[in-house]
Motif scaffolding. Sequence first.
Motif, PDB file in Angstrom:
ATOM      1  N   ILE A 190       0.823  -1.212   0.000  1.00 29.08           N
ATOM      2  CA  ILE A 190       0.000   0.000   0.000  1.00 29.08           C
ATOM      3  C   ILE A 190       0.860   1.266   0.000  1.00 29.08           C
ATOM      4  O   ILE A 190       0.426   2.326  -0.422  1.00 29.08           O
ATOM      5  CB  ILE A 190      -1.002  -0.024   1.178  1.00 29.08           C
ATOM      6  CG1 ILE A 190      -2.216   0.814   0.837  1.00 29.08           C
ATOM      7  CG2 ILE A 190      -0.364   0.411   2.475  1.00 29.08           C
ATOM      8  CD1 ILE A 190      -3.383   0.577   1.753  1.00 29.08           C
ATOM      9  N   VAL A 191       2.096   1.135   0.448  1.00 24.79           N
ATOM     10  CA  VAL A 191       3.023   2.275   0.438  1.00 24.79           C
ATOM     11  C   VAL A 191       3.254   2.745  -0.994  1.00 24.79           C
ATOM     12  O   VAL A 191       3.377   3.937  -1.251  1.00 24.79           O
ATOM     13  CB  VAL A 191       4.356   1.880   1.113  1.00 24.79           C
ATOM     14  CG1 VAL A 191       5.386   2.976   0.978  1.00 24.79           C
ATOM     15  CG2 VAL A 191       4.121   1.555   2.575  1.00 24.79           C
ATOM     16  N   LYS A 192       3.290   1.821  -1.942  1.00 26.11           N
ATOM     17  CA  LYS A 192       3.578   2.168  -3.339  1.00 26.11           C
ATOM     18  C   LYS A 192       2.367   2.738  -4.059  1.00 26.11           C
ATOM     19  O   LYS A 192       2.503   3.609  -4.899  1.00 26.11           O
ATOM     20  CB  LYS A 192       4.091   0.938  -4.079  1.00 26.11           C
ATOM     21  CG  LYS A 192       5.421   0.445  -3.554  1.00 26.11           C
ATOM     22  CD  LYS A 192       5.848  -0.811  -4.262  1.00 26.11           C
ATOM     23  CE  LYS A 192       7.123  -1.331  -3.604  1.00 26.11           C
ATOM     24  NZ  LYS A 192       7.409  -2.689  -3.952  1.00 26.11           N
ATOM     25  N   ASP A 193       1.172   2.224  -3.791  1.00 23.54           N
ATOM     26  CA  ASP A 193      -0.027   2.680  -4.487  1.00 23.54           C
ATOM     27  C   ASP A 193      -1.252   2.478  -3.608  1.00 23.54           C
ATOM     28  O   ASP A 193      -2.055   1.570  -3.841  1.00 23.54           O
ATOM     29  CB  ASP A 193      -0.182   1.931  -5.815  1.00 23.54           C
ATOM     30  CG  ASP A 193      -1.196   2.584  -6.735  1.00 23.54           C
ATOM     31  OD1 ASP A 193      -1.918   3.500  -6.273  1.00 23.54           O
ATOM     32  OD2 ASP A 193      -1.281   2.197  -7.905  1.00 23.54           O
ATOM     33  N   GLY A 194      -1.385   3.331  -2.604  1.00 22.13           N
ATOM     34  CA  GLY A 194      -2.445   3.187  -1.625  1.00 22.13           C
ATOM     35  C   GLY A 194      -3.837   3.245  -2.206  1.00 22.13           C
ATOM     36  O   GLY A 194      -4.691   2.438  -1.856  1.00 22.13           O
ATOM     37  N   ALA A 195      -4.090   4.179  -3.116  1.00 22.36           N
ATOM     38  CA  ALA A 195      -5.426   4.324  -3.680  1.00 22.36           C
ATOM     39  C   ALA A 195      -5.842   3.079  -4.451  1.00 22.36           C
ATOM     40  O   ALA A 195      -6.988   2.634  -4.360  1.00 22.36           O
ATOM     41  CB  ALA A 195      -5.483   5.544  -4.583  1.00 22.36           C
ATOM     42  N   LYS A 196      -4.927   2.505  -5.186  1.00 24.93           N
ATOM     43  CA  LYS A 196      -5.225   1.317  -5.994  1.00 24.93           C
ATOM     44  C   LYS A 196      -5.482   0.092  -5.110  1.00 24.93           C
ATOM     45  O   LYS A 196      -6.381  -0.704  -5.380  1.00 24.93           O
ATOM     46  CB  LYS A 196      -4.074   1.033  -6.945  1.00 24.93           C
ATOM     47  CG  LYS A 196      -4.279  -0.184  -7.813  1.00 24.93           C
ATOM     48  CD  LYS A 196      -3.085  -0.396  -8.725  1.00 24.93           C
ATOM     49  CE  LYS A 196      -3.231  -1.675  -9.529  1.00 24.93           C
ATOM     50  NZ  LYS A 196      -2.035  -1.947 -10.310  1.00 24.93           N
ATOM     51  N   LEU A 197      -4.718  -0.057  -4.058  1.00 27.22           N
ATOM     52  CA  LEU A 197      -4.804  -1.255  -3.233  1.00 27.22           C
ATOM     53  C   LEU A 197      -5.838  -1.162  -2.110  1.00 27.22           C
ATOM     54  O   LEU A 197      -6.204  -2.179  -1.531  1.00 27.22           O
ATOM     55  CB  LEU A 197      -3.435  -1.580  -2.647  1.00 27.22           C
ATOM     56  CG  LEU A 197      -2.389  -2.008  -3.673  1.00 27.22           C
ATOM     57  CD1 LEU A 197      -1.029  -2.143  -3.012  1.00 27.22           C
ATOM     58  CD2 LEU A 197      -2.790  -3.302  -4.333  1.00 27.22           C
ATOM     59  N   ALA A 198      -6.317   0.030  -1.811  1.00 30.89           N
ATOM     60  CA  ALA A 198      -7.243   0.204  -0.688  1.00 30.89           C
ATOM     61  C   ALA A 198      -8.468  -0.698  -0.816  1.00 30.89           C
ATOM     62  O   ALA A 198      -8.902  -1.295   0.175  1.00 30.89           O
ATOM     63  CB  ALA A 198      -7.661   1.664  -0.574  1.00 30.89           C
TER      64      ALA A 198
END
Length: 84
Positions: free
Chosen positions: A29-37
Amino acid sequence: MSQSQLQQVSDMIEIQAMKALYCELADAIVKDGAKLASRFDDIFTEDVRGDYGLGLVEGRGAVVDFLVKGIAEPHDLMWHALHS
């Protein structure tokens, strides 16, 4: 092995897989929080409660928001481990 024992083993494996997915997502989630949320929907129930050492966080939306904005955004690297 009885049916009850088989179910117990199956339940433990399912819990281990869920914990592993949580750690994988929490790290990524550190790399792409919005995508993985949204992937946390597979893990957390609507009434989830979490305590990350900064006070109680209640509800799936609040927990995911905390993970994305409270942990992921201010950090560019994370390594997550669970202990039992």
